[in-house]
Design a protein around this motif. Structure first.
Motif, mmCIF file in Angstrom:
data_model
loop_
_atom_site.group_PDB
_atom_site.id
_atom_site.type_symbol
_atom_site.label_atom_id
_atom_site.label_comp_id
_atom_site.label_asym_id
_atom_site.label_seq_id
_atom_site.Cartn_x
_atom_site.Cartn_y
_atom_site.Cartn_z
ATOM 1 N N SER A 6 0.812 -1.224 0.000
ATOM 2 C CA SER A 6 0.000 0.000 0.000
ATOM 3 C C SER A 6 0.842 1.268 0.000
ATOM 4 O O SER A 6 0.380 2.304 -0.459
ATOM 5 C CB SER A 6 -0.960 0.005 1.192
ATOM 6 N N PHE A 7 2.069 1.207 0.502
ATOM 7 C CA PHE A 7 2.901 2.412 0.484
ATOM 8 C C PHE A 7 4.156 2.282 -0.368
ATOM 9 O O PHE A 7 4.805 3.275 -0.663
ATOM 10 C CB PHE A 7 3.272 2.874 1.906
ATOM 11 N N ASP A 8 4.527 1.060 -0.769
ATOM 12 C CA ASP A 8 5.652 0.865 -1.695
ATOM 13 C C ASP A 8 5.331 -0.358 -2.546
ATOM 14 O O ASP A 8 5.664 -1.491 -2.190
ATOM 15 C CB ASP A 8 6.957 0.670 -0.925
ATOM 16 N N ALA A 9 4.678 -0.125 -3.665
ATOM 17 C CA ALA A 9 4.180 -1.207 -4.505
ATOM 18 C C ALA A 9 5.300 -2.113 -5.014
ATOM 19 O O ALA A 9 5.164 -3.335 -5.012
ATOM 20 C CB ALA A 9 3.392 -0.646 -5.678
ATOM 21 N N GLU A 10 6.402 -1.537 -5.433
ATOM 22 C CA GLU A 10 7.502 -2.339 -5.989
ATOM 23 C C GLU A 10 8.144 -3.215 -4.917
ATOM 24 O O GLU A 10 8.409 -4.395 -5.142
ATOM 25 C CB GLU A 10 8.554 -1.435 -6.639
ATOM 26 N N LEU A 11 8.397 -2.661 -3.749
ATOM 27 C CA LEU A 11 8.962 -3.451 -2.651
ATOM 28 C C LEU A 11 7.985 -4.549 -2.234
ATOM 29 O O LEU A 11 8.384 -5.694 -2.014
ATOM 30 C CB LEU A 11 9.289 -2.563 -1.446
ATOM 31 N N GLY A 12 6.714 -4.222 -2.149
ATOM 32 C CA GLY A 12 5.705 -5.211 -1.788
ATOM 33 C C GLY A 12 5.656 -6.361 -2.776
ATOM 34 O O GLY A 12 5.580 -7.529 -2.393
ATOM 35 N N LYS A 13 5.726 -6.033 -4.055
ATOM 36 C CA LYS A 13 5.719 -7.063 -5.099
ATOM 37 C C LYS A 13 6.955 -7.943 -4.987
ATOM 38 O O LYS A 13 6.866 -9.173 -5.097
ATOM 39 C CB LYS A 13 5.656 -6.402 -6.472
ATOM 40 N N THR A 14 8.104 -7.339 -4.761
ATOM 41 C CA THR A 14 9.344 -8.103 -4.623
ATOM 42 C C THR A 14 9.284 -9.035 -3.418
ATOM 43 O O THR A 14 9.662 -10.210 -3.509
ATOM 44 C CB THR A 14 10.548 -7.142 -4.481
#
Length: 74
Positions: A6-14
């Motif tokens: 919710s606040f860092d989409a790329e990090l969350g996806k990784t």
């Protein structure tokens, strides 16, 4: 972990991709009698896991581990 997206989409996806890889490794170890060939063939975005040089230490404090390592992990 799922709220990170919710606040860092790329990090969350990784992190989700890494979690899926961990779950795949556990599955392979449980069903194939710990067949090391299949486990060693696991890759993250085309890179061997060992090549990622991951460590689980507190950032800035390399001697403070976030997870206790067993003798086989060292």
């Amino acid at each position: 972990m799922f709220d990170i997206i919710s606040f860092d989409a790329e990090l969350g996806k990784t992190l989700q991709e890494l979690q899926i890889l961990v779950e795949r490794k556990r599955f392979l170890e449980s069903t194939s009698g710990k067949d090391q060939v299949e486990v060693q063939d696991l890759h993250f975005r085309g890179a061997c896991i060992e090549d990622l040089c991951l460590n689980f230490t507190l950032p800035g404090f390399l001697i403070m581990f976030l997870e206790k390592a067993s003798k086989t992990q060292l």
